[in-house]
Design a protein around this motif. Structure first.
Motif, mmCIF file in Angstrom:
data_model
loop_
_atom_site.group_PDB
_atom_site.id
_atom_site.type_symbol
_atom_site.label_atom_id
_atom_site.label_comp_id
_atom_site.label_asym_id
_atom_site.label_seq_id
_atom_site.Cartn_x
_atom_site.Cartn_y
_atom_site.Cartn_z
ATOM 1 N N VAL A 1 14.896 2.542 6.401
ATOM 2 C CA VAL A 1 13.850 1.659 6.872
ATOM 3 C C VAL A 1 13.056 1.220 5.593
ATOM 4 O O VAL A 1 12.591 2.374 4.906
ATOM 5 C CB VAL A 1 13.087 2.157 7.738
ATOM 6 N N GLN A 2 12.552 0.061 5.375
ATOM 7 C CA GLN A 2 11.733 -0.238 4.352
ATOM 8 C C GLN A 2 10.791 -1.438 4.780
ATOM 9 O O GLN A 2 10.991 -2.139 5.520
ATOM 10 C CB GLN A 2 12.731 -1.030 3.235
ATOM 11 N N LEU A 3 9.516 -1.057 4.039
ATOM 12 C CA LEU A 3 8.389 -1.971 4.313
ATOM 13 C C LEU A 3 8.163 -3.039 3.067
ATOM 14 O O LEU A 3 8.173 -2.385 2.033
ATOM 15 C CB LEU A 3 7.037 -1.248 4.703
ATOM 16 N N VAL A 4 8.525 -4.070 3.251
ATOM 17 C CA VAL A 4 8.002 -5.134 2.373
ATOM 18 C C VAL A 4 6.831 -6.050 2.767
ATOM 19 O O VAL A 4 6.587 -6.586 3.704
ATOM 20 C CB VAL A 4 9.275 -5.969 2.330
ATOM 21 N N GLU A 5 5.831 -5.926 1.659
ATOM 22 C CA GLU A 5 4.693 -6.605 1.541
ATOM 23 C C GLU A 5 4.680 -8.046 0.921
ATOM 24 O O GLU A 5 5.567 -8.109 -0.083
ATOM 25 C CB GLU A 5 3.530 -5.889 1.077
ATOM 26 N N SER A 6 4.039 -8.831 1.591
ATOM 27 C CA SER A 6 3.801 -10.375 0.687
ATOM 28 C C SER A 6 2.540 -10.905 0.897
ATOM 29 O O SER A 6 2.011 -10.348 1.824
ATOM 30 C CB SER A 6 4.990 -11.030 1.084
ATOM 31 N N GLY A 7 2.051 -11.684 0.189
ATOM 32 C CA GLY A 7 0.856 -12.442 0.233
ATOM 33 C C GLY A 7 -0.121 -12.295 -0.398
ATOM 34 O O GLY A 7 -1.345 -12.860 -0.350
ATOM 35 N N GLY A 8 -0.089 -11.153 -1.456
ATOM 36 C CA GLY A 8 -1.306 -11.006 -2.402
ATOM 37 C C GLY A 8 -1.455 -12.163 -3.273
ATOM 38 O O GLY A 8 -0.453 -12.984 -3.401
ATOM 39 N N GLY A 9 -2.582 -11.987 -4.104
ATOM 40 C CA GLY A 9 -2.919 -12.820 -5.292
ATOM 41 C C GLY A 9 -4.110 -13.181 -5.631
ATOM 42 O O GLY A 9 -4.742 -12.089 -5.432
ATOM 43 N N LEU A 10 -4.222 -14.140 -6.339
ATOM 44 C CA LEU A 10 -5.866 -14.213 -7.059
ATOM 45 C C LEU A 10 -6.442 -15.281 -5.981
ATOM 46 O O LEU A 10 -5.816 -16.482 -5.841
ATOM 47 C CB LEU A 10 -5.399 -14.857 -8.486
ATOM 48 N N VAL A 11 -7.691 -15.041 -5.776
ATOM 49 C CA VAL A 11 -8.644 -15.971 -4.941
ATOM 50 C C VAL A 11 -9.881 -15.778 -5.329
ATOM 51 O O VAL A 11 -10.457 -14.864 -5.879
ATOM 52 C CB VAL A 11 -8.395 -15.541 -3.594
ATOM 53 N N GLN A 12 -10.691 -16.937 -5.203
ATOM 54 C CA GLN A 12 -11.922 -17.001 -5.713
ATOM 55 C C GLN A 12 -12.791 -16.269 -4.731
ATOM 56 O O GLN A 12 -12.529 -16.317 -3.324
ATOM 57 C CB GLN A 12 -12.498 -18.496 -5.828
ATOM 58 N N ALA A 13 -13.915 -15.676 -4.766
ATOM 59 C CA ALA A 13 -14.954 -15.353 -4.034
ATOM 60 C C ALA A 13 -15.077 -16.317 -2.720
ATOM 61 O O ALA A 13 -15.469 -17.448 -3.096
ATOM 62 C CB ALA A 13 -16.025 -14.862 -4.394
ATOM 63 N N GLY A 14 -15.274 -15.735 -1.583
ATOM 64 C CA GLY A 14 -15.363 -16.509 -0.361
ATOM 65 C C GLY A 14 -14.130 -17.149 0.080
ATOM 66 O O GLY A 14 -14.246 -17.775 1.092
ATOM 67 N N GLY A 15 -12.901 -16.925 -0.362
ATOM 68 C CA GLY A 15 -11.719 -17.469 -0.057
ATOM 69 C C GLY A 15 -10.999 -16.589 0.915
ATOM 70 O O GLY A 15 -11.584 -15.671 1.453
ATOM 71 N N SER A 16 -9.917 -16.867 1.352
ATOM 72 C CA SER A 16 -9.082 -16.146 2.217
ATOM 73 C C SER A 16 -7.652 -15.811 1.930
ATOM 74 O O SER A 16 -7.158 -16.562 0.770
ATOM 75 C CB SER A 16 -8.705 -17.033 3.776
ATOM 76 N N LEU A 17 -7.094 -14.860 2.388
ATOM 77 C CA LEU A 17 -5.650 -14.391 2.037
ATOM 78 C C LEU A 17 -5.062 -13.946 3.215
ATOM 79 O O LEU A 17 -5.947 -13.229 4.070
ATOM 80 C CB LEU A 17 -5.441 -13.437 0.949
ATOM 81 N N ARG A 18 -3.975 -13.880 3.594
ATOM 82 C CA ARG A 18 -3.245 -13.428 4.541
ATOM 83 C C ARG A 18 -1.944 -12.444 4.186
ATOM 84 O O ARG A 18 -1.092 -13.171 3.385
ATOM 85 C CB ARG A 18 -2.581 -14.440 5.665
ATOM 86 N N LEU A 19 -1.842 -11.180 4.176
ATOM 87 C CA LEU A 19 -0.882 -10.316 3.906
ATOM 88 C C LEU A 19 0.098 -10.162 5.031
ATOM 89 O O LEU A 19 -0.352 -10.056 6.230
ATOM 90 C CB LEU A 19 -1.680 -9.170 3.375
ATOM 91 N N SER A 20 1.326 -10.003 4.646
ATOM 92 C CA SER A 20 2.295 -9.777 5.560
ATOM 93 C C SER A 20 3.226 -8.568 5.216
ATOM 94 O O SER A 20 3.168 -8.282 3.938
ATOM 95 C CB SER A 20 3.250 -10.826 5.811
ATOM 96 N N CYS A 21 3.549 -7.673 6.320
ATOM 97 C CA CYS A 21 4.404 -6.682 5.821
ATOM 98 C C CYS A 21 5.446 -6.478 7.018
ATOM 99 O O CYS A 21 5.232 -6.287 7.878
ATOM 100 C CB CYS A 21 3.620 -5.258 5.896
ATOM 101 N N ALA A 22 6.815 -6.586 6.561
ATOM 102 C CA ALA A 22 7.883 -6.718 7.378
ATOM 103 C C ALA A 22 8.610 -5.390 7.227
ATOM 104 O O ALA A 22 8.826 -4.842 6.179
ATOM 105 C CB ALA A 22 8.686 -7.760 7.246
#
Length: 122
Positions: A2-23
């Motif tokens: 079984v493996q967990l693979v994350e995605s969705g990280g990155g660079l964002v400005q303060a006040g912004g949003s990100l959504r991370l996923s892990c499958a």
């Protein structure tokens, strides 16, 4: 395996949003609790949020109201919605999951993803 693979990280400005996923991927397994942790340079890994198989959630007190954890059991995926990001949220974010594998025998253990970098610029 079984493996967990994350995605969705990155660079964002303060006040912004990100959504991370892990499958989670593999065969013959089931997932109970899932969660997100983070580790900033020079700091210990800390809890961000957890969610159990029934959908009950738990958050680090300092993150309540800005971060939301959710999961899609059909997709074996956990998400982390991060809003109103601050520079101090900069860290490597790791997902984990308590997984029971059924083949060749029952074995329950905690799995970790490889981590995804989140950088918040001021």
């Amino acid at each position: 395996q079984v493996q967990l693979v994350e995605s969705g990280g990155g660079l964002v400005q303060a006040g912004g949003s990100l959504r991370l996923s892990c499958a989670a991927s593999g065969t013959s397994f089931s997932i109970s609790a899932m969660g997100w942790y983070r580790q900033a340079p020079g700091n210990q890994r800390e809890l961000v949020a957890t969610i159990n198989s029934s959908g009950s959630t738990n958050y680090a007190d300092s993150l309540k109201g800005r971060f939301t954890i959710s999961r899609d059991n059909a997709k074996s995926t956990v998400y982390l919605q991060m809003n109103s990001l601050k520079p101090e949220d900069t860290a490597v974010y790791y997902c984990n999951a308590v997984i029971t594998v059924y083949n060749p025998y029952y074995l329950t253990k905690t799995y970790w993803g490889q981590g995804t970098q989140v950088t918040v610029s001021s």
